[in-house]
Design a protein around this motif. Structure first.
Motif, mmCIF file in Angstrom:
data_model
loop_
_atom_site.group_PDB
_atom_site.id
_atom_site.type_symbol
_atom_site.label_atom_id
_atom_site.label_comp_id
_atom_site.label_asym_id
_atom_site.label_seq_id
_atom_site.Cartn_x
_atom_site.Cartn_y
_atom_site.Cartn_z
ATOM 1 N N LEU A 201 -11.551 -3.415 9.845
ATOM 2 C CA LEU A 201 -11.907 -2.104 9.653
ATOM 3 C C LEU A 201 -11.081 -1.094 9.426
ATOM 4 C CD1 LEU A 201 -14.589 -0.523 9.302
ATOM 5 C CD2 LEU A 201 -14.574 -0.151 11.857
ATOM 6 N N ILE A 202 -10.123 -0.998 10.301
ATOM 7 C CA ILE A 202 -8.927 -0.198 10.218
ATOM 8 C C ILE A 202 -8.215 0.157 8.991
ATOM 9 C CG2 ILE A 202 -6.761 0.726 11.287
ATOM 10 C CD1 ILE A 202 -7.879 -0.138 14.004
ATOM 11 N N VAL A 203 -7.836 -1.293 8.549
ATOM 12 C CA VAL A 203 -7.056 -1.490 7.293
ATOM 13 C C VAL A 203 -7.667 -1.144 6.053
ATOM 14 C CG1 VAL A 203 -7.472 -3.896 6.976
ATOM 15 C CG2 VAL A 203 -5.412 -2.875 6.050
ATOM 16 N N VAL A 204 -9.074 -1.629 6.160
ATOM 17 C CA VAL A 204 -10.042 -0.960 4.874
ATOM 18 C C VAL A 204 -10.035 0.470 4.809
ATOM 19 C CG1 VAL A 204 -12.317 -1.141 3.954
ATOM 20 C CG2 VAL A 204 -11.331 -3.194 4.953
ATOM 21 N N VAL A 205 -10.301 1.298 5.918
ATOM 22 C CA VAL A 205 -10.269 2.590 5.911
ATOM 23 C C VAL A 205 -9.023 3.273 5.472
ATOM 24 C CG1 VAL A 205 -10.637 4.413 7.504
ATOM 25 C CG2 VAL A 205 -11.991 2.711 7.834
ATOM 26 N N LEU A 206 -7.950 2.589 6.123
ATOM 27 C CA LEU A 206 -6.479 3.153 5.293
ATOM 28 C C LEU A 206 -6.489 2.945 3.930
ATOM 29 C CD1 LEU A 206 -4.283 1.966 8.351
ATOM 30 C CD2 LEU A 206 -4.900 4.080 7.785
ATOM 31 N N ALA A 207 -6.995 1.875 3.506
ATOM 32 C CA ALA A 207 -7.001 1.451 2.047
ATOM 33 C C ALA A 207 -7.806 2.631 1.357
ATOM 34 C CB ALA A 207 -7.107 0.219 1.784
ATOM 35 N N ALA A 208 -8.749 2.819 1.781
ATOM 36 C CA ALA A 208 -9.905 3.788 1.236
ATOM 37 C C ALA A 208 -9.536 5.195 1.260
ATOM 38 C CB ALA A 208 -11.162 3.757 1.797
ATOM 39 N N TYR A 209 -8.633 5.487 2.195
ATOM 40 C CA TYR A 209 -7.884 6.880 2.452
ATOM 41 C C TYR A 209 -6.671 6.936 1.352
ATOM 42 C CZ TYR A 209 -5.027 10.842 4.149
ATOM 43 O OH TYR A 209 -4.479 11.958 4.369
ATOM 44 N N ALA A 210 -6.247 5.869 1.130
ATOM 45 C CA ALA A 210 -4.955 5.921 0.134
ATOM 46 C C ALA A 210 -5.603 6.133 -1.269
ATOM 47 C CB ALA A 210 -4.249 4.683 0.145
ATOM 48 N N ILE A 211 -6.653 5.664 -1.624
ATOM 49 C CA ILE A 211 -7.355 5.646 -2.689
ATOM 50 C C ILE A 211 -7.993 6.797 -3.028
ATOM 51 C CG2 ILE A 211 -9.084 4.713 -4.169
ATOM 52 C CD1 ILE A 211 -8.841 1.941 -2.921
ATOM 53 N N CYS A 212 -8.483 7.402 -2.056
ATOM 54 C CA CYS A 212 -8.970 8.851 -2.246
ATOM 55 C C CYS A 212 -7.990 9.755 -2.516
ATOM 56 C CB CYS A 212 -9.629 9.311 -0.903
ATOM 57 S SG CYS A 212 -11.375 8.463 -0.722
ATOM 58 N N MET A 213 -6.603 9.519 -1.879
ATOM 59 C CA MET A 213 -5.404 10.557 -2.254
ATOM 60 C C MET A 213 -5.134 10.382 -3.694
ATOM 61 S SD MET A 213 -5.034 12.537 0.638
ATOM 62 C CE MET A 213 -6.954 12.373 0.435
ATOM 63 N N GLY A 214 -5.271 9.040 -4.414
ATOM 64 C CA GLY A 214 -4.998 9.035 -5.695
ATOM 65 C C GLY A 214 -3.870 7.901 -5.787
ATOM 66 N N ILE A 215 -4.071 7.108 -7.076
ATOM 67 C CA ILE A 215 -3.045 6.053 -7.273
ATOM 68 C C ILE A 215 -1.593 6.950 -7.437
ATOM 69 C CG2 ILE A 215 -3.327 6.337 -9.724
ATOM 70 C CD1 ILE A 215 -2.882 3.195 -7.511
ATOM 71 N N GLU A 216 -1.452 8.126 -7.996
ATOM 72 C CA GLU A 216 -0.146 8.720 -7.995
ATOM 73 C C GLU A 216 0.435 8.688 -6.453
ATOM 74 O OE1 GLU A 216 2.147 12.695 -9.754
ATOM 75 O OE2 GLU A 216 -0.196 12.248 -9.959
ATOM 76 N N ALA A 217 -0.129 9.167 -5.655
ATOM 77 C CA ALA A 217 0.336 9.581 -4.014
ATOM 78 C C ALA A 217 0.710 8.053 -3.560
ATOM 79 C CB ALA A 217 -0.584 10.171 -3.369
ATOM 80 N N PHE A 218 -0.298 6.860 -3.858
ATOM 81 C CA PHE A 218 0.000 5.783 -3.257
ATOM 82 C C PHE A 218 1.267 4.989 -4.077
ATOM 83 C CE2 PHE A 218 -0.934 1.061 -3.650
ATOM 84 C CZ PHE A 218 -0.977 0.744 -2.214
ATOM 85 N N CYS A 219 1.557 5.297 -5.215
ATOM 86 C CA CYS A 219 2.796 4.618 -5.862
ATOM 87 C C CYS A 219 4.017 5.501 -5.302
ATOM 88 C CB CYS A 219 2.430 5.044 -7.411
ATOM 89 S SG CYS A 219 1.586 3.664 -8.204
ATOM 90 N N ARG A 220 3.931 6.696 -4.903
ATOM 91 C CA ARG A 220 5.154 7.417 -4.345
ATOM 92 C C ARG A 220 5.369 6.578 -3.040
ATOM 93 N NH1 ARG A 220 2.216 12.394 -4.890
ATOM 94 N NH2 ARG A 220 2.752 13.357 -7.021
ATOM 95 N N VAL A 221 4.423 6.052 -2.368
ATOM 96 C CA VAL A 221 4.712 5.560 -0.902
ATOM 97 C C VAL A 221 5.150 3.976 -1.345
ATOM 98 C CG1 VAL A 221 3.682 4.468 0.963
ATOM 99 C CG2 VAL A 221 2.745 6.591 0.281
ATOM 100 N N VAL A 222 4.786 3.494 -2.321
ATOM 101 C CA VAL A 222 5.266 2.295 -2.468
ATOM 102 C C VAL A 222 6.664 2.354 -2.992
ATOM 103 C CG1 VAL A 222 5.046 0.133 -4.203
ATOM 104 C CG2 VAL A 222 3.166 1.205 -2.996
ATOM 105 N N GLU A 223 7.227 3.464 -3.895
ATOM 106 C CA GLU A 223 8.448 3.642 -4.287
ATOM 107 C C GLU A 223 9.399 3.782 -3.066
ATOM 108 O OE1 GLU A 223 10.581 6.932 -7.357
ATOM 109 O OE2 GLU A 223 8.568 7.213 -6.541
ATOM 110 N N ILE A 224 9.035 4.315 -2.101
ATOM 111 C CA ILE A 224 9.771 4.526 -0.703
ATOM 112 C C ILE A 224 9.724 3.170 0.024
ATOM 113 C CG2 ILE A 224 9.946 5.563 1.530
ATOM 114 C CD1 ILE A 224 8.631 7.855 0.085
#
Length: 376
Positions: free
Chosen positions: A118-141
């Motif tokens: 449940l925690i990991v799905v909620v975290l994934a949903a939060y990342a998606i709500c922030m937008g794929i651009e923000a998520f890609c920045r995290v992956v870049e790091i």
């Protein structure tokens, strides 16, 4: 409209492909030739990627849903788009279950699996709500950190004198048949064929020049890395132990002992697996929710929550981890080529023979930012 850079695309391809791959002894049916099976599957996966890129170059401003509509018309395109939404959700569900199982096996043995997933799905949903651009920045790091960590662990394995090259011999003792049987379709489908999900991402590049070159370099680099990791598992554990191990690379790292003080580094492997799994499940989750939003023409966050609820609920359908692994490695990969090979091949043929003076592309909903705008 959200945009990502080519460097972020490359980092996403690398970390996505690494993902959960070290969890499994891929190609173990070929025994000591498993790395050859990985090599054959990687070459086939490269040709698939070239086909994907050819299709994308013909319509660089369209994602997978738009390409399906372009190739097959609205009705068939929407139907096939819906099947891809389900496919992406299923792939995400499998990674959610992997995350929960690995956590309970290695770190949080007393924590209910339901809470972890449940925690990991909620975290994934939060990342998606922030937008794929923000998520890609995290992956870049994260990607350079992951690459450095895996490299350090490989060096420590060699330093512990655990590697035995003889375990890779004899090469193709029983001819090429076992290698090809192990490679096709299983390893082609997982992990190399999963690059089909990047059809959803290419549209968001703000500079589309040379994106094909970037994709090929990133894919080739991570494919070489995965082949070498497969060879390493085989040289440390041997074909029999690799096939029987739940997580081969984790078991190999548990054998590290340098100077009688540097040992028990399996926690680092677990953390690396967590990062890879999280990125992979979030990427598939985003692709499913984004595709559903485009099909429905909605800007509502309900698509994110609805897809997340389905992913979370279906992750409990499999009774145990053994059944989960069997279903994924032995059954599901036999159907994945429909989405990874067959439908893209049909798209390739449709694009290839498309008349140059055909009617203009279908007008799409302005869905580039369907899932992120409401989070602003």
């Amino acid at each position: 409209m959200e945009r990502i850079s080519k460097f972020q695309l490359a980092m996403m391809i690398i970390l996505f492909q690494i993902g959960s791959t070290p969890l499994f002894a891929l190609g173990v049916k070929a025994k000591q030739d498993s790395w050859l099976a990985m090599l054959a599957a990687a070459i086939c996966g490269l040709f698939l990627l070239l086909m994907f890129l050819f299709i994308q170059r013909r319509a660089p401003d369209k994602d997978l849903i738009g390409l399906l509509r372009l190739c097959f018309g609205n009705i068939i395109g929407n139907f096939l788009g819906a099947t891809f939404v389900l496919y992406f959700a299923y792939e995400s569900m499998r990674n959610v279950r992997d995350f929960g199982e690995i956590t309970t096996i290695t770190l949080l043995t007393s924590t209910p699996q339901l809470v972890i997933m449940l925690i990991v799905v909620v975290l994934a949903a939060y990342a998606i709500c922030m937008g794929i651009e923000a998520f890609c920045r995290v992956v870049e790091i994260l990607t350079p950190i992951v690459i450095f960590s895996y490299s350090a662990l490989v060096i420590l394995i060699f330093s512990s004198n655990l590697v035995n090259l003889d375990r890779l011999l004899p090469i193709m003792e029983n001819g090429p048949a076992p290698v090809l049987k192990a490679a096709f379709p299983d390893i082609v489908s997982f992990p190399f064929g999963q690059t089909v999900v990047f059809f959803m991402l290419y549209k968001l590049l703000y500079n589309k020049k040379k994106f094909c070159r970037v994709s090929i370099i990133a894919y080739s680099s991570v494919a070489l890395f995965l082949i070498l990791m497969n060879m390493l598992d085989m040289m440390v554990l041997g074909p029999t132990l690799s096939g029987e191990s739940t997580i081969p690379f984790l078991q190999a790292v548990q054998l590290i002992q340098v100077g009688d003080f540097l040992e028990r580094l399996d926690v680092f492997v677990t953390l690396l697996l967590f990062l890879g799994l999280y990125v992979k499940l979030t990427m598939f989750y985003w692709a499913s929710a984004y595709g559903l939003a485009e099909l429905l023409g909605t800007r509502s966050k309900l698509t994110i929550y609805g897809v997340g609820a389905v992913i979370f609920a279906t992750s409990f359908l499999e009774p145990n981890y053994t059944y989960h692994v069997w279903l994924g490695i032995e059954v599901s990969v036999k159907f994945f080529p429909i989405f990874q090979v067959l439908i893209p091949l049909m798209m390739f043929v449709a694009i290839l023979f498309r008349k140059p003076h055909s009617p203009p592309p279908l007008v799409e909903n302005d869905s580039n930012n369907l899932l992120a705008e409401e989070s602003v």
